[in-house]
Design a protein around this motif. Structure first.
Motif, PDB file in Angstrom:
ATOM      1  N   ALA A 123     -16.996  44.717  53.433  1.00 22.15           N
ATOM      2  CA  ALA A 123     -15.647  45.159  53.393  1.00 22.15           C
ATOM      3  C   ALA A 123     -15.702  46.415  52.735  1.00 22.15           C
ATOM      4  O   ALA A 123     -15.209  47.079  52.257  1.00 22.15           O
ATOM      5  CB  ALA A 123     -15.008  44.218  51.656  1.00 22.15           C
ATOM      6  N   ILE A 124     -17.549  46.866  51.726  1.00 19.15           N
ATOM      7  CA  ILE A 124     -17.787  47.616  50.635  1.00 19.15           C
ATOM      8  C   ILE A 124     -17.640  48.320  51.934  1.00 19.15           C
ATOM      9  O   ILE A 124     -17.344  49.495  52.140  1.00 19.15           O
ATOM     10  CB  ILE A 124     -18.932  47.337  50.058  1.00 19.15           C
ATOM     11  CG1 ILE A 124     -18.497  46.156  49.134  1.00 19.15           C
ATOM     12  CG2 ILE A 124     -19.475  48.676  49.987  1.00 19.15           C
ATOM     13  CD1 ILE A 124     -19.420  46.394  47.846  1.00 19.15           C
ATOM     14  N   LEU A 125     -18.690  48.326  53.274  1.00 16.94           N
ATOM     15  CA  LEU A 125     -18.904  49.241  54.205  1.00 16.94           C
ATOM     16  C   LEU A 125     -17.708  49.752  54.487  1.00 16.94           C
ATOM     17  O   LEU A 125     -17.340  50.827  54.977  1.00 16.94           O
ATOM     18  CB  LEU A 125     -19.302  48.855  55.474  1.00 16.94           C
ATOM     19  CG  LEU A 125     -19.329  49.586  56.917  1.00 16.94           C
ATOM     20  CD1 LEU A 125     -19.955  51.033  56.140  1.00 16.94           C
ATOM     21  CD2 LEU A 125     -20.510  48.463  57.822  1.00 16.94           C
ATOM     22  N   PHE A 126     -15.581  49.025  54.725  1.00 19.90           N
ATOM     23  CA  PHE A 126     -15.180  49.618  55.566  1.00 19.90           C
ATOM     24  C   PHE A 126     -14.029  50.059  54.615  1.00 19.90           C
ATOM     25  O   PHE A 126     -13.504  51.221  54.651  1.00 19.90           O
ATOM     26  CB  PHE A 126     -14.377  48.431  55.963  1.00 19.90           C
ATOM     27  CG  PHE A 126     -14.338  47.960  57.177  1.00 19.90           C
ATOM     28  CD1 PHE A 126     -13.765  47.512  58.395  1.00 19.90           C
ATOM     29  CD2 PHE A 126     -16.039  47.078  57.526  1.00 19.90           C
ATOM     30  CE1 PHE A 126     -13.848  47.251  59.561  1.00 19.90           C
ATOM     31  CE2 PHE A 126     -15.849  46.755  59.409  1.00 19.90           C
ATOM     32  CZ  PHE A 126     -14.791  46.902  59.977  1.00 19.90           C
ATOM     33  N   ARG A 127     -14.464  49.868  53.020  1.00 19.52           N
ATOM     34  CA  ARG A 127     -13.969  51.116  52.012  1.00 19.52           C
ATOM     35  C   ARG A 127     -14.514  52.097  52.128  1.00 19.52           C
ATOM     36  O   ARG A 127     -14.028  52.898  51.697  1.00 19.52           O
ATOM     37  CB  ARG A 127     -13.995  49.949  50.826  1.00 19.52           C
ATOM     38  CG  ARG A 127     -13.236  50.761  49.381  1.00 19.52           C
ATOM     39  CD  ARG A 127     -13.088  49.996  48.937  1.00 19.52           C
ATOM     40  NE  ARG A 127     -12.368  49.152  48.566  1.00 19.52           N
ATOM     41  CZ  ARG A 127     -11.928  47.915  47.522  1.00 19.52           C
ATOM     42  NH1 ARG A 127     -12.056  48.321  46.188  1.00 19.52           N
ATOM     43  NH2 ARG A 127     -10.672  47.560  47.473  1.00 19.52           N
TER      44      ARG A 127
END
Length: 279
Positions: A123-127
């Motif tokens: 989720a952090i990576l995609f954000r």
């Protein structure tokens, strides 16, 4: 499913009967997990739960459903960390996400999500890469208690130093501290990280495909399966991925001996990232 091999000892017979009992009573199927691993975990459970024999443990669990979550804690592996194997996440960032960026919407499946560290990492990576708002994440596991912990998104604060180092090594474009608050020795990750995450019970042993995914990450799960069960799981992933969809496995896992290996091509060999071929 073919019959299990004949037991070599009374303890092996007890294990076979206990696993069959769990399946018949509660529909949790560990019968095709790698036998050495499952034996080690059951013996540990028997000792720490205070039973003289595995038969006594079986009797207790079958007659008291309240004991099932405790036993599942021994039988399912719940060891992970955020951005575990940072080079894997760097490879996703640099080589996979540029392809995913061409899709108007995305679905990502973290199979065997444990306590949620990997789905929060994604989720952090995609954000950071500007893809979060068009992505729906599915985080699945067979352990209800693990799913509860994953959905809460709360981890001991003393683990965050490792999480932070991993995030930096993965090519993180922000500070991990932007995504959590410290509270009484805990790191509470921001609710916005799970606004597009569906946490759900799903078994790679017995359940079917539930959606089409552009990326599936199933790392350090299949090492606990026997060959037949590994093939079943990989078959699920094959069916869930469209042409050119991506599959990420753990460092000690491979498609090399799978009956479904021809459905995939190596995309980043050293990070065990594969891409589904055209039919």
């Amino acid at each position: 499913m073919s019959p299990l091999p004949a037991p070599d000892s009374v303890e092996d017979l007890e294990i076979a009967l206990l696993l069959e009992g769990l399946f018949q009573r509660y529909h949790y199927d560990f019968r095709r997990y790698a036998r050495a691993s499952i034996k080690r975990r059951l013996v540990q459970a028997r000792e720490q739960m205070g039973y003289a024999t595995l038969s006594a443990l079986q009797d207790a669990v079958l007659h008291d459903p309240g004991m099932l979550p405790r036993l599942l804690g021994y039988l399912t592996v719940q060891v992970s960390e955020m951005f575990r194997d940072p080079s894997y996440f760097r490879a996703l960032r640099e080589t996979v996400l540029p392809h995913l960026r061409t899709y108007p919407s995305l679905k990502v499946w973290v199979a065997g999500c444990s306590h949620g560290e990997e789905v929060y990492s994604l989720a952090i990576l995609f954000r950071e890469e500007g893809l979060y708002d068009r992505t729906l994440f599915y985080a699945t596991d067979i352990n209800p208690e693990a799913l509860r912990i994953a959905e809460a998104g709360v981890y001991p604060l003393d683990r965050v130093r490792t999480f932070t180092e991993n995030h930096q090594k993965s090519g993180g474009r922000s500070s991990l501290s932007d995504y959590y608050t410290a509270d009484y020795g805990r790191a509470v990750f921001d609710k916005s990280l799970r606004s597009r995450v569906v946490f759900s019970d799903h078994s790679l042993v017995t359940d079917a495909v539930f959606a089409e995914m552009q990326l599936i990450s199933c790392r350090n799960v299949m090492i606990y399966f026997d060959r037949a069960l590994q093939d079943r799981a990989i078959g699920l992933f094959r069916d869930a991925l469209p042409r050119n969809g991506f599959l990420g496995l753990g460092a000690k896992e491979s498609l090399r001996f799978s009956a479904h290996a021809d459905a995939f091509g190596e995309f980043v060999r050293e990070e065990k990232i594969y891409r589904k071929r055209a039919a």
